[in-house]
Design an enzyme around this catalytic site. Structure first.
Site, PDB file in Angstrom:
ATOM      1  N   LEU A 201       0.834  -1.205   0.000  1.00 41.31           N
ATOM      2  CA  LEU A 201       0.000   0.000   0.000  1.00 41.31           C
ATOM      3  C   LEU A 201       0.864   1.249   0.000  1.00 41.31           C
ATOM      4  O   LEU A 201       0.353   2.360  -0.057  1.00 41.31           O
ATOM      5  CB  LEU A 201      -0.944   0.003   1.209  1.00 41.31           C
ATOM      6  CG  LEU A 201      -1.772  -1.269   1.448  1.00 41.31           C
ATOM      7  CD1 LEU A 201      -2.835  -1.005   2.513  1.00 41.31           C
ATOM      8  CD2 LEU A 201      -2.419  -1.778   0.178  1.00 41.31           C
ATOM      9  N   ARG A 202       2.187   1.079   0.093  1.00 37.74           N
ATOM     10  CA  ARG A 202       3.167   2.190   0.036  1.00 37.74           C
ATOM     11  C   ARG A 202       3.016   3.163   1.207  1.00 37.74           C
ATOM     12  O   ARG A 202       3.395   4.328   1.067  1.00 37.74           O
ATOM     13  CB  ARG A 202       3.028   2.974  -1.277  1.00 37.74           C
ATOM     14  CG  ARG A 202       2.994   2.135  -2.540  1.00 37.74           C
ATOM     15  CD  ARG A 202       4.286   1.382  -2.759  1.00 37.74           C
ATOM     16  NE  ARG A 202       4.365   0.894  -4.152  1.00 37.74           N
ATOM     17  CZ  ARG A 202       5.300   0.053  -4.570  1.00 37.74           C
ATOM     18  NH1 ARG A 202       6.217  -0.394  -3.730  1.00 37.74           N
ATOM     19  NH2 ARG A 202       5.334  -0.343  -5.821  1.00 37.74           N
TER      20      ARG A 202
ATOM     21  N   ASP B 204      -0.070  -9.339  -5.573  1.00 34.05           N
ATOM     22  CA  ASP B 204       1.280  -8.769  -5.603  1.00 34.05           C
ATOM     23  C   ASP B 204       1.202  -7.298  -6.037  1.00 34.05           C
ATOM     24  O   ASP B 204       1.970  -6.833  -6.872  1.00 34.05           O
ATOM     25  CB  ASP B 204       2.196  -9.573  -6.537  1.00 34.05           C
ATOM     26  CG  ASP B 204       3.670  -9.225  -6.324  1.00 34.05           C
ATOM     27  OD1 ASP B 204       3.979  -8.591  -5.299  1.00 34.05           O
ATOM     28  OD2 ASP B 204       4.494  -9.573  -7.185  1.00 34.05           O
TER      29      ASP B 204
ATOM     30  N   HIS C  18       2.299   2.327  -8.637  1.00 35.55           N
ATOM     31  CA  HIS C  18       3.356   3.303  -8.930  1.00 35.55           C
ATOM     32  C   HIS C  18       2.761   4.608  -9.432  1.00 35.55           C
ATOM     33  O   HIS C  18       1.694   4.610 -10.061  1.00 35.55           O
ATOM     34  CB  HIS C  18       4.280   2.775 -10.032  1.00 35.55           C
ATOM     35  CG  HIS C  18       5.245   1.738  -9.568  1.00 35.55           C
ATOM     36  ND1 HIS C  18       6.223   1.999  -8.641  1.00 35.55           N
ATOM     37  CD2 HIS C  18       5.387   0.438  -9.912  1.00 35.55           C
ATOM     38  CE1 HIS C  18       6.936   0.891  -8.432  1.00 35.55           C
ATOM     39  NE2 HIS C  18       6.434  -0.075  -9.185  1.00 35.55           N
TER      40      HIS C  18
END
Lengths: 323, 425
Positions: free
Chosen positions: B64-65, B307, B311
């Site tokens: 999830l950054r 996965d 970005h």
């Protein structure tokens, strides 16, 4: 995403960009060679200029260093009367963190019509071509380990100059195939021009997997590979290959894969020896072969100018010196 | 809150076939199947006629950054993408910035999910080593007590086999699951495409199968040595499937998943340097793809995951080798998975198990099943909805899909978390 063919050729099948030999056809390749031939007379004149690119601005963007390719491109552009902007990008903007796309867009703002680009990433020329404005052209002067199409065309020009026809030829490409963009372009070009047999000769560590899928036969033994060939193309061996454990030593490489006078005798007596440069004397090629009477290495360099003139002229829709 | 879902076709992963049944939910749990418990009064009723009712998906690998890379995604954006696409549980690998190697980061993630999240359950996977540095063990016991469900070094290398052996021993000693993505860093090198004819033609630095299989062979040996319960994530090679199959037959305590995109794409999809097709491990050959499908069908591969690696646009707007690897996968996990049923790879109930019950069991999570007393994390899927995949429509902040223009059948109409409707189409 458009494939090579869509990207390089316009709706009428004319060259729009020059990115890779793969995706082109025999007719275009032959036209490049014929056009280049018409330019050799220009190169030999006292006033070596034609106005084909007059009013057109060409930017030479070399993200990797180059001597031969860059200078022959510049000479070709000058002889076609282009305005030229040469940037050594490896020491400028991108080092300061500018993205490749920003570099491109900044240059486009300067009304560049044609980009000649060399970059360390495979696919970078396609990337440029996908992002330039309509009407702006991209010429690939070497992208990573992918292709170096103008080098391959000057090599084809050299072979045709000495051997006339490809259909009966056996050609051996010797050396670091794995890392060579030149070899990939040459193999595609030789196949498109119906070369009888294309051999690649290298130790297994310098061969990519499935090399045969490119349409070549693979030899790990130089002497077998050279047997009865008409053309020997030697590739440069980069020194860093020893460090990557790809080879034990330059000395052993020369013993197994160096082109000596003795080995050259296995080829046909009228075989020519080529090298895209820069050559390592005593590593992949013996000095006496390089300077010998079968070597056409220096001729390759001069043909490079007219071949690059031809590609640029065809991109702007001109098909020869006379027009 | 009580909820009655009527007329649906219930797909319970533990059962062999779907069947028409009504479900009754109360206080966050499933309280009745077919029959309402005595005194049940529905505050709300959903008519799921003709639709599938299944457990909410458990995605065992999604980035999830957050914290650390807000330009790519965050908990708010990605939990919304999850619930809109039927994923009610997400397991988060530890390579956030900072990494999940301390309890404060675990708490931060839970806090942000409470503040900004959209009700999906988040389960952090703790770092196996401090800072993912590969040298010193992380405080695994404290991390476990603070809610880390397993331990992994994500894609970061361990310094040597001794560190790996001790990390696995330590994890085993506290009954924690170890998650490994087998990848030999030296064989990986600067590679960006599967070692095969496509990489050869495009001149792309290549990644041999052995980058995965040599590491996996060593990892399996260390499982045999330490007895550490180990899950292998995002496998890509036919030979890996075979190795897992044999290790399972020997009775080793292992399980495995693969990323959903590996079951549909191959290196040929790189076409002309399409950077959206850049993944690590790379898209491999047709025969690898087929072997992964076989492994999924015969039970060698236990789970499917997205996965998910969202970005920002710039990360992919580069020549292929310079782009960042990974695919934004939350929006396409379920529709791709449903295609496997359509293509005859496995029956629907088995597929649902790979996305719900199996990962829940392996990771020790609640949910993932439909039975009385189970958590009421459910989704309703209309299998007739036909749609075309467009990155622009993605709910995820990451628009980096590899499936632009694909046709899909089936979409989520309701997502229910702990008995509450959190999304309705």
């Amino acid at each position: 995403m458009p494939d090579n063919l869509d990207l390089q050729l316009d709706d009428n099948g004319r060259l729009r960009h020059f990115l890779s030999i793969e995706g082109l056809n025999q007719a275009i390749l032959t036209e490049i060679l014929d056009t280049a031939e018409s330019f050799t007379s220009v190169v030999d004149r006292t006033i070596k200029k034609v106005p084909i690119l007059r009013g057109i601005t060409v930017a030479n963007l070399f993200f990797e260093s180059s001597t031969r390719t860059r200078s022959t491109f510049e000479l070709a552009e000058q002889r076609l009367s282009a305005d030229i902007l040469s940037l050594n990008v490896s020491t400028s903007a991108t080092v300061k963190g500018e993205s490749l796309l920003d570099t491109l867009q900044n240059l486009e703002a300067m009304q560049i019509d044609m980009f000649v680009i060399r970059h360390q990433d495979s696919g970078s020329a396609h990337f440029f071509a996908q992002h330039v404005r309509p009407g702006v052209s991209v010429l690939n002067a070497g992208d990573g380990q992918h292709e170096h199409p103008t080098q391959a065309m000057l090599d084809m020009y050299t072979i045709r100059h000495y051997k006339k026809d490809f259909s009966g030829l056996r050609v051996a490409i010797v050396g670091d195939i794995l890392h060579s963009r030149v070899a990939r372009s040459q193999i595609h070009a030789l196949n498109l021009l119906n070369t009888a047999e294309i051999r690649v000769v290298a130790p297994r560590t310098l061969l990519p997997v499935a090399t045969e899928s490119l349409g070549v036969s693979v030899y790990e033994d130089l002497e077998l590979g050279l047997k009865d060939v008409d053309v020997v193309i030697m590739l440069r061996l980069q020194k860093e290959r020893m460090r990557g454990a790809l080879l034990p030593s330059e000395k052993e490489y020369f013993r197994k894969y160096g082109l000596s006078q003795e080995r050259l005798k296995l080829a046909r007596p009228d075989a020519i020896v080529m090298h895209p440069g820069p050559a390592n004397r005593g590593v992949e090629i013996e000095s006496s072969v390089m300077d010998g009477n079968q070597s056409v290495i220096l001729q390759q360099v001069s043909f490079g100018i007219s071949v690059r003139m031809a590609v640029m002229a065809m991109i702007v829709g001109q098909s020869g010196a006379s027009s | 809150m009580s909820l009655h879902i009527k007329n649906g076709l219930v797909v319970a992963p533990a059962e062999s076939a779907q069947r028409a049944a009504d479900l009754y939910l109360q206080d966050g749990k499933i309280v009745g199947i077919d029959q309402a418990p005595a005194g049940f009064e529905a505050a709300h009723t959903i008519d799921a006629g003709g639709h599938w009712v299944m457990p909410g998906l458990v995605d065992c690998q999604a980035r999830l950054r957050d914290p650390g890379q807000p330009e790519k995604a965050n908990i708010e954006s990605e939990t919304l993408a999850a619930i809109r696409n039927g994923i009610t549980t997400l397991c988060l690998p530890p390579d956030t910035q900072p990494p999940i190697d301390n309890s404060a980061t675990v708490e931060l993630i839970h806090h942000r999910n409470e503040m900004f999240g959209h009700k999906a359950h988040l389960y952090p996977i703790g770092a196996l080593t401090r800072g993912l540095g590969g040298e010193q063990l992380s405080n695994m016991a404290s991390l476990r007590d603070n809610g880390c469900i397993a331990f992994s070094n994500a894609k970061a290398p361990l310094a040597n086999n001794l560190v790996q052996r001790r990390a696995m021993d330590y994890a085993a000693g506290q009954q924690s699951l170890v998650i490994i993505q087998p990848l030999d860093q030296d064989l990986l090198g600067n590679g960006c495409a599967h070692e095969g004819a496509v990489a050869t033609r495009l001149g792309l630095p290549s990644i041999p199968e052995a980058a995965e299989t040599a590491a996996l062979a060593k990892d399996i040996e260390l499982v045999a040595q330490t007895g550490a319960r180990t899950h292998f994530g995002q496998l890509s090679c036919a030979r890996s499937v075979d190795m897992i199959r044999r290790a399972k037959a020997k009775g080793l305590p292992i399980s495995a998943d693969c990323a959903i995109h590996q079951l549909f794409l191959t290196d040929h999809d790189i076409a002309c340097f399409d950077s959206n097709m850049f993944t690590i491990p790379p898209l491999r050959s047709q025969s690898d793809r087929d072997a992964l499908r076989e492994g999924l069908a015969d039970g060698t591969i236990d789970c499917l995951c997205s996965d998910h690696q969202p970005h920002e646009v710039d990360a992919k707007l580069k020549p292929f080798p310079s782009a960042e690897p990974g695919i934004s996968g939350l929006d396409t996990l379920l529709p791709l998975a449903l295609r496997l049923v359509e293509e005859g790879v496995l029956p629907l109930a088995d597929l649902v198990a790979k996305l719900t019950l199996n990962p829940a069991r392996i990771l020790g999570l609640p949910g993932g099943n439909i039975e009385p007393g189970a958590a009421a994390d459910l989704i309703i899927v209309d299998p007739e909805i036909h749609w075309i995949c467009h990155a622009a429509d993605f709910v995820s902040k990451g628009k980096n899909t590899a499936f632009e223009g694909w046709d899909f059948d089936g979409a989520v109409t309701h997502t229910i978390v702990a008995g509450t409707i959190v999304y309705q189409r």
